[in-house]
Design a protein around this motif. Structure first.
Motif, mmCIF file in Angstrom:
data_model
loop_
_atom_site.group_PDB
_atom_site.id
_atom_site.type_symbol
_atom_site.label_atom_id
_atom_site.label_comp_id
_atom_site.label_asym_id
_atom_site.label_seq_id
_atom_site.Cartn_x
_atom_site.Cartn_y
_atom_site.Cartn_z
ATOM 1 N N LYS A 1 7.293 23.304 47.275
ATOM 2 C CA LYS A 1 6.852 24.133 46.147
ATOM 3 C C LYS A 1 5.400 23.820 45.803
ATOM 4 O O LYS A 1 4.600 24.731 45.567
ATOM 5 N N ASN A 2 5.045 22.531 45.778
ATOM 6 C CA ASN A 2 3.661 22.152 45.470
ATOM 7 C C ASN A 2 2.695 22.637 46.545
ATOM 8 O O ASN A 2 1.566 23.035 46.250
ATOM 9 N N VAL A 3 3.122 22.611 47.808
ATOM 10 C CA VAL A 3 2.280 23.111 48.898
ATOM 11 C C VAL A 3 2.105 24.620 48.758
ATOM 12 O O VAL A 3 0.990 25.147 48.820
ATOM 13 N N SER B 1 22.691 19.408 48.580
ATOM 14 C CA SER B 1 21.806 19.962 47.548
ATOM 15 C C SER B 1 22.564 21.024 46.768
ATOM 16 O O SER B 1 23.667 21.425 47.153
ATOM 17 N N ARG B 2 21.965 21.538 45.719
ATOM 18 C CA ARG B 2 22.592 22.600 44.923
ATOM 19 C C ARG B 2 22.827 23.858 45.751
ATOM 20 O O ARG B 2 23.658 24.680 45.422
ATOM 21 N N GLU B 3 22.059 24.007 46.853
ATOM 22 C CA GLU B 3 22.206 25.180 47.713
ATOM 23 C C GLU B 3 23.153 24.926 48.879
ATOM 24 O O GLU B 3 23.315 25.778 49.739
ATOM 25 N N GLY B 4 23.758 23.736 48.918
ATOM 26 C CA GLY B 4 24.700 23.419 49.983
ATOM 27 C C GLY B 4 24.057 22.851 51.236
ATOM 28 O O GLY B 4 24.684 22.786 52.287
ATOM 29 N N ILE B 5 22.798 22.438 51.153
ATOM 30 C CA ILE B 5 22.115 21.818 52.296
ATOM 31 C C ILE B 5 22.591 20.374 52.406
ATOM 32 O O ILE B 5 22.559 19.632 51.421
ATOM 33 N N GLY C 1 12.055 20.487 50.390
ATOM 34 C CA GLY C 1 12.323 21.581 49.474
ATOM 35 C C GLY C 1 13.569 22.357 49.835
ATOM 36 O O GLY C 1 14.145 22.191 50.908
ATOM 37 N N GLY C 2 13.955 23.204 48.916
ATOM 38 C CA GLY C 2 15.116 24.055 49.094
ATOM 39 C C GLY C 2 14.781 25.276 49.943
ATOM 40 O O GLY C 2 13.690 25.404 50.507
ATOM 41 N N MET C 3 15.739 26.176 50.031
ATOM 42 C CA MET C 3 15.627 27.364 50.891
ATOM 43 C C MET C 3 14.397 28.220 50.563
ATOM 44 O O MET C 3 13.679 28.650 51.461
ATOM 45 N N ARG C 4 14.164 28.469 49.284
ATOM 46 C CA ARG C 4 13.110 29.397 48.876
ATOM 47 C C ARG C 4 11.737 28.987 49.392
ATOM 48 O O ARG C 4 11.098 29.729 50.145
ATOM 49 N N TYR D 1 9.301 30.206 52.635
ATOM 50 C CA TYR D 1 7.938 30.708 52.450
ATOM 51 C C TYR D 1 6.964 30.034 53.406
ATOM 52 O O TYR D 1 6.020 30.651 53.885
ATOM 53 N N LEU D 2 7.180 28.732 53.675
ATOM 54 C CA LEU D 2 6.256 27.957 54.510
ATOM 55 C C LEU D 2 6.665 27.904 55.975
ATOM 56 O O LEU D 2 5.971 27.299 56.792
ATOM 57 N N GLY D 3 7.808 28.496 56.319
ATOM 58 C CA GLY D 3 8.288 28.440 57.689
ATOM 59 C C GLY D 3 8.761 27.050 58.079
ATOM 60 O O GLY D 3 8.703 26.664 59.241
ATOM 61 N N ALA D 4 9.229 26.281 57.097
ATOM 62 C CA ALA D 4 9.691 24.909 57.336
ATOM 63 C C ALA D 4 11.210 24.844 57.241
ATOM 64 O O ALA D 4 11.858 25.747 56.711
ATOM 65 N N GLU D 5 11.774 23.757 57.737
ATOM 66 C CA GLU D 5 13.217 23.539 57.641
ATOM 67 C C GLU D 5 13.587 23.206 56.195
ATOM 68 O O GLU D 5 12.977 22.319 55.595
ATOM 69 N N PRO D 6 14.564 23.878 55.600
ATOM 70 C CA PRO D 6 15.023 23.501 54.265
ATOM 71 C C PRO D 6 15.693 22.122 54.317
ATOM 72 O O PRO D 6 16.549 21.880 55.163
ATOM 73 N N THR D 7 15.280 21.244 53.446
ATOM 74 C CA THR D 7 15.814 19.878 53.445
ATOM 75 C C THR D 7 16.651 19.573 52.219
ATOM 76 O O THR D 7 17.352 18.570 52.183
#
Length: 195
Positions: free
Chosen positions: A105-107, A136-140, A158-161, A165-171
Protein backbone atom coordinates in the motif's frame (compact mmCIF):
# COMPACT_ATOMS: atom_id res chain seq x y z
CA UNK A 1 -4.88 -1.57 32.76
CA UNK A 2 -4.95 -4.90 31.01
CA UNK A 3 -7.50 -6.17 28.51
CA UNK A 4 -7.43 -9.75 27.17
CA UNK A 5 -9.48 -10.89 24.20
CA UNK A 6 -9.96 -14.38 22.86
CA UNK A 7 -11.32 -14.47 19.31
CA UNK A 8 -12.47 -17.26 17.04
CA UNK A 9 -12.16 -16.30 13.36
CA UNK A 10 -13.70 -18.10 10.40
CA UNK A 11 -12.93 -17.06 6.82
CA UNK A 12 -15.08 -18.21 3.89
CA UNK A 13 -14.35 -16.90 0.40
CA UNK A 14 -15.81 -17.39 -3.06
CA UNK A 15 -12.51 -19.08 -4.05
CA UNK A 16 -13.24 -22.13 -1.90
CA UNK A 17 -11.36 -21.09 1.23
CA UNK A 18 -13.05 -22.16 4.46
CA UNK A 19 -10.67 -21.87 7.42
CA UNK A 20 -11.02 -21.09 11.11
CA UNK A 21 -8.61 -20.43 13.97
CA UNK A 22 -8.59 -19.07 17.53
CA UNK A 23 -6.43 -16.08 18.55
CA UNK A 24 -5.49 -14.24 21.73
CA UNK A 25 -4.72 -10.57 22.23
CA UNK A 26 -3.62 -8.64 25.29
CA UNK A 27 -3.55 -4.85 25.30
CA UNK A 28 -3.54 -2.02 27.77
CA UNK A 29 -1.59 0.80 29.35
CA UNK A 30 1.29 0.98 31.77
CA UNK A 31 1.84 4.15 33.80
CA UNK A 32 4.91 4.31 36.05
CA UNK A 33 6.13 7.16 38.21
CA UNK A 34 9.30 7.97 40.14
CA UNK A 35 9.47 10.86 42.60
CA UNK A 36 12.91 12.13 43.44
CA UNK A 37 14.61 15.42 42.70
CA UNK A 38 12.36 15.47 39.68
CA UNK A 39 8.96 13.84 39.31
CA UNK A 40 8.98 11.61 36.23
CA UNK A 41 6.02 9.69 34.84
CA UNK A 42 6.05 7.42 31.78
CA UNK A 43 3.08 6.14 29.82
CA UNK A 44 3.17 3.12 27.53
CA UNK A 45 0.46 1.53 25.40
CA UNK A 46 1.02 -2.13 24.54
CA UNK A 47 -0.60 -4.80 22.41
CA UNK A 48 0.49 -8.42 22.11
CA UNK A 49 -0.89 -11.12 19.86
CA UNK A 50 -0.57 -14.76 20.81
CA UNK A 51 0.69 -16.35 23.97
CA UNK A 52 3.45 -14.01 25.13
CA UNK A 53 3.12 -14.45 28.86
CA UNK A 54 6.56 -13.16 29.86
CA UNK A 55 6.49 -10.15 27.54
CA UNK A 56 4.30 -8.02 29.82
CA UNK A 57 6.47 -8.68 32.90
CA UNK A 58 9.58 -7.73 30.92
CA UNK A 59 7.90 -4.59 29.60
CA UNK A 60 6.82 -3.44 33.08
CA UNK A 61 10.31 -4.15 34.45
CA UNK A 62 11.81 -2.12 31.59
CA UNK A 63 9.47 0.82 32.21
CA UNK A 64 10.25 0.79 35.95
CA UNK A 65 13.97 0.88 35.17
CA UNK A 66 13.50 3.61 32.55
CA UNK A 67 11.49 5.89 34.86
CA UNK A 68 14.07 5.45 37.63
CA UNK A 69 16.92 6.22 35.21
CA UNK A 70 15.16 9.30 33.85
CA UNK A 71 14.52 10.59 37.37
CA UNK A 72 18.27 10.24 38.10
CA UNK A 73 19.43 11.65 34.75
CA UNK A 74 21.36 14.90 34.62
CA UNK A 75 21.85 17.36 31.80
CA UNK A 76 25.62 17.62 32.26
CA UNK A 77 26.65 15.46 29.31
CA UNK A 78 29.44 17.28 27.45
CA UNK A 79 29.18 17.61 23.70
CA UNK A 80 31.07 15.13 21.58
CA UNK A 81 30.72 11.84 19.75
CA UNK A 82 29.06 8.95 21.57
CA UNK A 83 28.24 5.35 20.75
CA UNK A 84 24.53 4.69 21.26
CA UNK A 85 22.95 1.36 22.17
CA UNK A 86 19.34 0.91 21.15
CA UNK A 87 17.19 -1.75 22.77
CA UNK A 88 13.58 -2.82 23.15
CA UNK A 89 10.99 -0.60 21.49
CA UNK A 90 13.68 1.57 19.85
CA UNK A 91 15.02 -1.45 17.94
CA UNK A 92 11.47 -2.46 16.95
CA UNK A 93 10.84 1.04 15.61
CA UNK A 94 14.10 1.16 13.67
CA UNK A 95 13.76 -2.31 12.12
CA UNK A 96 10.03 -1.77 11.55
CA UNK A 97 11.00 0.82 8.93
CA UNK A 98 11.88 -2.09 6.60
CA UNK A 99 8.29 -3.34 6.95
CA UNK A 100 7.04 0.18 6.14
CA UNK A 101 9.22 0.23 2.99
CA UNK A 102 7.92 -3.19 1.92
CA UNK A 103 4.23 -2.43 2.46
CA UNK A 104 2.49 -2.72 -0.93
CA UNK A 105 0.00 0.00 0.00
CA UNK A 106 2.83 2.41 0.86
CA UNK A 107 4.59 1.60 -2.42
CA UNK A 108 1.39 2.02 -4.47
CA UNK A 109 0.48 5.36 -2.83
CA UNK A 110 4.04 6.70 -3.13
CA UNK A 111 4.87 6.81 0.59
CA UNK A 112 7.61 4.24 0.00
CA UNK A 113 9.96 3.72 -2.90
CA UNK A 114 10.70 0.16 -1.78
CA UNK A 115 11.27 -2.26 -4.63
CA UNK A 116 12.27 -5.92 -4.65
CA UNK A 117 16.06 -6.47 -4.98
CA UNK A 118 16.63 -2.73 -5.27
CA UNK A 119 18.74 -2.26 -2.14
CA UNK A 120 17.01 -0.90 0.94
CA UNK A 121 17.76 2.77 1.65
CA UNK A 122 18.89 2.11 5.23
CA UNK A 123 21.26 -0.62 6.39
CA UNK A 124 19.28 -3.53 7.82
CA UNK A 125 20.28 -6.96 9.03
CA UNK A 126 18.57 -9.94 7.44
CA UNK A 127 14.91 -9.85 8.50
CA UNK A 128 12.12 -12.44 8.41
CA UNK A 129 8.37 -11.82 8.31
CA UNK A 130 6.66 -13.81 11.07
CA UNK A 131 2.90 -14.44 10.97
CA UNK A 132 0.76 -13.86 14.05
CA UNK A 133 -2.27 -15.67 12.60
CA UNK A 134 -2.46 -18.67 10.22
CA UNK A 135 -4.55 -16.83 7.58
CA UNK A 136 -5.04 -13.19 6.59
CA UNK A 137 -8.51 -11.62 6.64
CA UNK A 138 -8.70 -12.46 2.92
CA UNK A 139 -7.86 -16.12 3.47
CA UNK A 140 -4.21 -15.90 2.34
CA UNK A 141 -2.11 -18.58 4.07
CA UNK A 142 0.40 -16.72 6.25
CA UNK A 143 3.92 -18.10 6.40
CA UNK A 144 7.42 -17.05 7.38
CA UNK A 145 9.06 -15.14 4.53
CA UNK A 146 12.34 -13.34 3.96
CA UNK A 147 11.87 -9.55 4.14
CA UNK A 148 15.49 -8.35 3.81
CA UNK A 149 18.48 -10.41 2.64
CA UNK A 150 21.97 -8.95 2.22
CA UNK A 151 20.58 -5.39 2.38
CA UNK A 152 17.97 -5.96 -0.31
CA UNK A 153 14.20 -6.08 0.00
CA UNK A 154 12.94 -9.59 -0.87
CA UNK A 155 9.17 -9.28 -0.49
CA UNK A 156 6.44 -6.72 -0.94
CA UNK A 157 3.89 -7.19 1.83
CA UNK A 158 0.18 -6.76 1.34
CA UNK A 159 -3.25 -8.12 0.68
CA UNK A 160 -4.91 -8.88 -2.65
CA UNK A 161 -5.80 -5.28 -3.57
CA UNK A 162 -2.40 -3.57 -3.43
CA UNK A 163 -0.40 -6.64 -4.43
CA UNK A 164 -2.56 -6.91 -7.57
CA UNK A 165 -2.05 -3.21 -8.35
CA UNK A 166 1.74 -3.78 -8.22
CA UNK A 167 1.76 -7.15 -9.98
CA UNK A 168 3.17 -8.79 -6.83
CA UNK A 169 2.23 -11.97 -4.98
CA UNK A 170 -0.38 -11.31 -2.25
CA UNK A 171 1.22 -12.21 1.07
CA UNK A 172 -1.29 -10.97 3.64
CA UNK A 173 -0.42 -8.26 6.13
CA UNK A 174 2.36 -8.78 8.67
CA UNK A 175 3.00 -6.99 11.94
CA UNK A 176 5.93 -9.00 13.27
CA UNK A 177 9.49 -9.32 12.00
CA UNK A 178 12.47 -11.26 13.33
CA UNK A 179 16.18 -10.51 13.19
CA UNK A 180 18.89 -12.93 14.26
CA UNK A 181 21.03 -12.02 17.26
CA UNK A 182 24.31 -10.27 16.62
CA UNK A 183 27.80 -11.37 17.62
CA UNK A 184 28.14 -9.19 20.74
CA UNK A 185 26.38 -9.56 24.08
CA UNK A 186 24.60 -6.62 25.69
CA UNK A 187 27.12 -6.78 28.57
CA UNK A 188 30.03 -6.41 26.15
CA UNK A 189 28.38 -3.52 24.32
CA UNK A 190 27.53 -1.77 27.61
CA UNK A 191 31.16 -2.09 28.78
CA UNK A 192 32.22 0.30 26.00
CA UNK A 193 31.57 4.01 26.79
CA UNK A 194 28.10 4.58 25.38
CA UNK A 195 24.68 6.09 25.84
Amino acid sequence: ELFCTSTYTRIITSHGIDVAYPSLEASGEIVVQCKGESDVELFDYFRYEGEQYDALSERVRGKLNAVRDRARATRDLPSGEYSIILSGECVRTMLGYALFLADAKNVHTGYSDGRIADGVKAVFPDLELVPTVPYSREGIRMQERALVRDGELCTLVGGMRYATYLGAEPTGEYERIRAESGDYSMQLLASIPCI
